[in-house]
Enzyme design. Structure first.
Site, PDB file in Angstrom:
ATOM      1  N   HIS A  81      41.323  28.972  30.263  1.00 29.78           N
ATOM      2  CA  HIS A  81      42.303  28.178  30.953  1.00 29.78           C
ATOM      3  C   HIS A  81      44.015  28.676  31.033  1.00 29.78           C
ATOM      4  CE1 HIS A  81      39.981  24.436  31.941  1.00 29.78           C
ATOM      5  NE2 HIS A  81      39.103  25.229  31.362  1.00 29.78           N
ATOM      6  N   THR A 205      27.348  28.175  24.630  1.00 33.22           N
ATOM      7  CA  THR A 205      26.702  28.304  23.325  1.00 33.22           C
ATOM      8  C   THR A 205      27.269  27.133  22.915  1.00 33.22           C
ATOM      9  OG1 THR A 205      25.335  30.014  22.059  1.00 33.22           O
ATOM     10  CG2 THR A 205      27.467  30.268  22.435  1.00 33.22           C
TER      11      THR A 205
END
Ligand code: HEM
Length: 334
Positions: A81, A205
């Protein structure tokens, strides 16, 4: 002013090498760097100015992780981000009403206190030397180590931006209902290719997503059943139990088998149609990404691909030289 990190050619690598070794000439070299794609980042950038920086950050991250292991996915997501909006300049860390952090897409971001704690520890040892943008990149690498992944060398020398705008978030960050053609365009705009995108998405993950990110697969799909037909029936049933209605903010694991371990299960899940988000599972449907999903099932391949892709992402539109500043506290400009 952010530098362009993509190569434009025409500048000899000798020039770049010269600029890299002559730190004192960094100001003169900055315009050359901008044109050549040489970012001005260096491995061991702080070896003289703050030799223990990486140790200090690792120890701080270790303490934060021990108290709450969700800081690992939280901080890892911050890297994406940060770098995709205005480059890796720690603009995502700035607090305030119209900042990136304030945008709806960033509501779920967390892990800020862990980064602030690492920065405070570094400031104690070397005041005013290490940027928040670099602290974040080191901290992100450490989250991967702490969750069982492989380490890599983080090139450093980024400086902190002074601007953070909520309005710049939506055009740069992807929502989970998007599929590969759209996702890939967004990554290509940042100079990253399909293989790098698949490797970076392997971050899923670990960590969690609110139920509402899969409403489009469980409750509002455009079919009579309202359920995404690519979801195996038993998986859809399990997910509906966890997310019993549309619009819920209940967090669920992004990777359902080993959700706190930095391993290759994310790719195995996609192969078995057990990817959680539309964006994740769509990587199995597109010929540009399917082969990469298969390759990354091998842990050596994934470790190497992930490290290289993280380094590439960490170079997006960085500020170096005398651009920007070295923030004292990551949430406010100096
Ligand atoms: C391919 C485009 C991507 C999409 C559409 C996407 C979307 C999402 C969404 C919707 C969430 C749930 C978080 C929330 O809404 O609160 C999430 C979580 C997460 N994302 Fe991504 N993501 C993408 C790429 C990446 C990349 C490139 C990274 C890192 C390099 C990353 C790292 C993470 C992590 C670690 C989490 C878990 C966060 C937590 O547990 O708090 N994602 N992502």
């Amino acid at each position: 002013m952010a530098m362009n990190s993509r190569p434009l050619g025409g500048i000899s690598s000798l020039t770049a090498l010269f600029c890299a070794t002559a730190t004192i000439l960094s100001l003169i070299c900055a315009p050359v760097a901008a044109r050549s794609g040489y970012t001005g980042l260096q491995n061991g950038f702080y070896s003289r100015s703050c030799p223990d920086v990486e140790k200090i950050i690792y120890e701080s991250m270790y303490e934060s992780f021990k108290k709450d292991n969700s800081v690992a996915p939280g901080v890892l997501r911050l890297a994406y981000h940060d770098c995709f909006v205005r480059g890796c300049d720690a603009s995502v860390l700035l607090a305030g009403s119209n900042t990136e952090r304030a945008n709806l897409i960033n509501t779920g971001l967390h892990g800020f206190p862990a980064v602030e704690a690492a920065k405070a520890a570094v400031e104690k040892a070397c005041p005013g030397v290490v940027s928040c943008a670099d602290v974040l990149q080191y901290a992100v690498r450490d989250t991967v180590i702490l969750t069982g992944g492989q380490s890599w060398t983080v090139p450093a020398g980024r400086r902190d931006g002074r601007v953070s705008l909520s309005s710049e978030v939506p055009e740069n960050l992807m929502t989970p209902d998007k599929k590969v053609p759209v996702l890939l365009q967004a990554f290509q705009k940042k100079g990253l290719n399909a293989a790098q995108m698949v490797a970076l998405a392997g971050s899923h993950t670990i960590g969690k997503a609110p139920c509402l990110t899969i409403d489009n697969r469980l409750w509002t799909y455009d079919s009579p059943s309202k359920v995404d037909p690519t979801l195996p029936a038993s998986f859809a049933k399990t997910l509906k139990k966890k997310c019993p209605a549309a619009g819920l903010t209940t967090p669920i694991d992004l990777e359902v088998v080993t959700p706190t371990k930095f391993d290759t299960q994310y790719y195995k899940n996609i192969k078995n149609s057990l990817g959680l988000l539309t964006s994740d599972q769509s990587m199995w449907e597109d010929s540009r990404t399917k082969g990469e999903v298969v390759s990354n099932i091998n842990s050596h391949t994934f470790s190497s691909n992930f490290a290289k892709a993280m380094i590439a992402m960490s170079k997006i539109d960085v500020l170096t030289g005398n651009s920007g500043e070295i923030r004292r506290v990551c949430s406010v400009v100096n």
